[in-house]
Design a protein around this motif. Structure first.
Motif, PDB file in Angstrom:
ATOM      1  N   ASN A 165       0.641  -1.128   0.752  1.00  0.00           N
ATOM      2  CA  ASN A 165       0.329   0.003  -0.189  1.00  0.00           C
ATOM      3  C   ASN A 165       0.776   1.572   0.275  1.00  0.00           C
ATOM      4  OD1 ASN A 165      -2.913   1.502   0.314  1.00  0.00           O
ATOM      5  ND2 ASN A 165      -2.634   1.755   2.355  1.00  0.00           N
ATOM      6  N   ALA A 166       1.954   1.346  -0.806  1.00  0.00           N
ATOM      7  CA  ALA A 166       2.788   2.582  -1.083  1.00  0.00           C
ATOM      8  C   ALA A 166       3.545   2.459  -2.182  1.00  0.00           C
ATOM      9  CB  ALA A 166       4.648   2.067   0.706  1.00  0.00           C
ATOM     10  N   TYR A 167       4.128   3.259  -2.322  1.00  0.00           N
ATOM     11  CA  TYR A 167       5.210   3.306  -3.538  1.00  0.00           C
ATOM     12  C   TYR A 167       6.885   3.018  -3.113  1.00  0.00           C
ATOM     13  CZ  TYR A 167       1.473   5.898  -5.817  1.00  0.00           C
ATOM     14  OH  TYR A 167       0.123   5.734  -6.710  1.00  0.00           O
ATOM     15  N   SER A 168       7.286   2.381  -3.948  1.00  0.00           N
ATOM     16  CA  SER A 168       8.861   2.690  -4.637  1.00  0.00           C
ATOM     17  C   SER A 168       9.508   3.522  -5.382  1.00  0.00           C
ATOM     18  CB  SER A 168       9.582   1.207  -4.965  1.00  0.00           C
ATOM     19  OG  SER A 168      10.930   0.380  -5.246  1.00  0.00           O
ATOM     20  N   CYS A 169      10.535   4.635  -4.920  1.00  0.00           N
ATOM     21  CA  CYS A 169      10.676   5.545  -6.001  1.00  0.00           C
ATOM     22  C   CYS A 169      12.206   5.332  -6.114  1.00  0.00           C
ATOM     23  CB  CYS A 169      10.263   6.749  -5.216  1.00  0.00           C
ATOM     24  SG  CYS A 169       7.938   7.067  -4.683  1.00  0.00           S
ATOM     25  N   PRO A 170      12.747   5.605  -7.250  1.00  0.00           N
ATOM     26  CA  PRO A 170      14.312   5.381  -7.847  1.00  0.00           C
ATOM     27  C   PRO A 170      14.373   7.112  -7.289  1.00  0.00           C
ATOM     28  CG  PRO A 170      12.868   5.872  -9.664  1.00  0.00           C
ATOM     29  CD  PRO A 170      11.063   5.900  -8.871  1.00  0.00           C
ATOM     30  N   ARG A 171      15.220   6.921  -6.604  1.00  0.00           N
ATOM     31  CA  ARG A 171      16.612   8.328  -6.209  1.00  0.00           C
ATOM     32  C   ARG A 171      16.984   8.510  -7.493  1.00  0.00           C
ATOM     33  NH1 ARG A 171      21.117   8.355  -1.339  1.00  0.00           N
ATOM     34  NH2 ARG A 171      20.992  10.406  -0.536  1.00  0.00           N
ATOM     35  N   SER A 172      16.290   9.965  -8.124  1.00  0.00           N
ATOM     36  CA  SER A 172      17.282  10.398  -8.729  1.00  0.00           C
ATOM     37  C   SER A 172      17.896  11.743  -8.801  1.00  0.00           C
ATOM     38  CB  SER A 172      16.064  10.967  -9.778  1.00  0.00           C
ATOM     39  OG  SER A 172      14.798  11.259  -9.247  1.00  0.00           O
ATOM     40  N   PHE A 173      18.108  12.392  -9.867  1.00  0.00           N
ATOM     41  CA  PHE A 173      18.268  13.842  -9.196  1.00  0.00           C
ATOM     42  C   PHE A 173      18.222  15.100  -8.106  1.00  0.00           C
ATOM     43  CE2 PHE A 173      15.451  15.121 -12.211  1.00  0.00           C
ATOM     44  CZ  PHE A 173      14.851  16.445 -12.060  1.00  0.00           C
TER      45      PHE A 173
END
Length: 541
Positions: free
Chosen positions: A413-421
């Protein structure tokens, strides 16, 4: 033994005996049972050994440090079982209505190899700012005896189970000067002496390591520790509703094992006035929350606007959702009044038959207060990829304001978010001009602000409510390297005096905040600790 409601009448009472260190004073190999008040009380006395004792069925706190002036005592290999709350008509201090097996008011004592069973709390570290009771006046001028600042001497190899609330509870200290013994929320912030500064943040921190603790079958938390520089090392937390929560920070849970449901199923009992729930698993078992099917089992729980909070080299076992209840190795307190800062970090975690996280949606059927929307601001950084599968990913709550370019995981019930700039930061806008602000609309509802990322649809705005009455802070987690604006509902004008702060922002990161004011407005800009450099365009930021 003991006399209910009478001060000083306990089975064993070391009363203002001063420094007994090196004199061989001990209370050892005794049995205390069916007591009317307390078990062993140490009052303004130092250097006593309490060892190999058994206490059963008593009223009020059992093993008891009375005034918080007690130091260099040792409680080793003692057992306390079944402590009962005292009726308000007979209490000596208010906390006796929530009794602990071990009530510790000064951290400069050794607590080792003890077992606490069936208390409201097992071990309650209730560390006041100054000594209380008879010792309040006696030590009023000391520059050393500040219990909430004193380093921890030793807490090792202790066990608590079957507690009504928390097995280990580090929070809620006696209020100095309150003769009723009332307690209030209190952070343990160990610092290096001498304590001559009026601001404890000016003092050098000292890590307090609580080690080799076992906490199981507690209805709330196996371990709860509010403070700064607290280290929970080599814990085993089993069959609790929540394994551990360490609000504040920096704090760390390290090299531990947290098991949601072991093979110790316990005895399934349900009060006659409740429906016959089958248990918290697909087969009947004792459950920490027996009065409802709607609860979440969690291993480590994030909470509060402090931090950072770290979880390192820890294994989570059997945190799987089923038809009876949700479960996640990680989570957040479901109705927290403070948004978590994006500073919490995870590394070297192992998940055995476990979902990495479960975040309850907010608002939901149980929690709707907009001032308690902490679950909407969750940003955990997976430093090494052991939680998300990818190096340096973020776990982020289902908030469209923070989840562009992220991947939805329905089992979390959540997101996985890439570490970008971009990174995340915490923006807080505080109204410093309360006198000219009308917070209530015509219907009496409070005025809320809405925070928008420029260039995005207004439907992706973040509603901002006052964090606490009478404070008027509008907090929000957000991406760095973006431009934002805040607008108030009902065409309420922007307050004349605002304080804007960025917490947990990486070096070199930035945000732009646009505030709507009438054309021709004259501004005065001040900074608490940095020089203001005016520019005539955003490109020169």
């Amino acid at each position: 033994m003991g006399q209910l409601g009478t001060m000083g009448r306990y089975p064993v009472h070391f009363h203002v005996a001063g420094d007994l260190g090196g004199k061989g004073i001990y209370i050892r190999d005794n049995s205390f049972h069916d007591n009317y008040q307390r078990c062993v009380t140490i009052h303004d006395t130092n250097g006593v050994l309490v060892q190999n004792n058994v206490a059963f069925n008593t009223f009020g706190h059992c093993y008891f440090f009375e005034d918080a002036s007690e130091e260099l005592n040792t409680m080793d290999h003692n057992l306390g079982v079944y402590v009962k709350k005292i009726d308000s008509a007979y209490i000596l201090i208010q906390s006796d209505t929530r009794p602990a097996v071990f009530w510790v008011t000064n951290p400069n004592n050794t607590i080792t190899s003890n077992s606490a069973v069936e208390g409201f709390f097992g071990f309650w570290y209730a560390l006041p700012q100054r000594p209380t009771g008879l010792s309040e006046t006696k030590y009023a001028n000391t520059t050393r005896l500040f219990p909430y600042l004193l380093p921890l001497l030793k807490f090792d190899n202790n066990t608590a189970h079957s507690c009504e609330q928390n097995g280990l509870h580090i929070d809620e200290a006696p209020i100095v000067g309150d003769k009723t013994g009332a307690t209030a929320l209190s952070a343990y912030t160990p610092r290096k002496a001498p304590y001559t500064s009026k601001n404890y943040w000016d003092l050098e921190p000292v890590v307090a390591t609580f080690s080799n603790y076992v906490g199981y079958k507690c209805r709330s938390y196996g371990a709860w520790g509010r403070g700064v520089a607290l280290r929970f090392l080599s814990f085993k937390l089993l069959d609790n509703r929540v394994g551990s929560n360490q609000p504040g920070g920096p704090n760390i849970l390290e090299s531990s094992i947290i098991n949601a449901e072991t093979t110790n199923k316990g005895v399934l009992t349900t009060p006659g006035w409740l429906p016959p729930y089958l248990g918290s698993d697909l087969t009947p078992r004792a459950r920490p929350v027996w009065w409802t099917n709607n609860f979440t089992i969690c291993g480590w729980e994030g909470y509060d606007s402090g931090g950072p909070q770290y979880v390192l080299n820890t294994e989570f076992v059997n945190f799987k959702s089923n038809t009876y209840r949700k479960a996640g190795a990680l989570g957040v307190i479901p109705n927290g009044p403070n948004q978590l800062l994006p500073a919490n970090k995870l590394a070297r975690l192992k998940f055995t038959n476990s979902d990495v996280i479960w975040l309850d949606a907010f608002p939901n059927a149980f929690y709707t207060d907009p001032e308690k929307d902490g679950p909407n601001a969750v940003n955990f950084l997976d430093v090494d990829g052991t939680s998300t599968g990818d190096f340096a990913n973020w776990i982020v709550s289902a908030n469209p304001f923070m989840t562009s370019s992220c991947i939805w995981n329905p089992t979390w019930n959540a997101y996985s978010c890439p570490r970008s700039f971009r990174e995340y930061t915490h923006i807080q806008i505080t109204n410093m001009d309360l006198s000219s602000t009308n917070f209530n609309g015509t219907d009496g509802a409070q005025i809320k602000g809405s925070f928008y990322r420029l260039g995005m649809p207004t439907t992706n705005g973040q509603d901002l409510y006052r964090s606490h009455t009478p404070d008027t802070s509008y907090p929000c987690n957000a991406f760095t390297r973006e431009a934002y604006t805040i607008r108030f509902a009902g065409n309420h004008p922007t307050p004349r005096k605002l304080d804007i702060s960025l917490d947990d922002i990486a070096l070199g990161e930035w945000v732009v905040v646009a505030l709507p004011y009438p054309s021709g407005t004259t501004f005065t800009i001040k900074s608490r600790d940095k020089t203001i450099l005016p520019v005539d365009s955003i490109s020169k930021k």
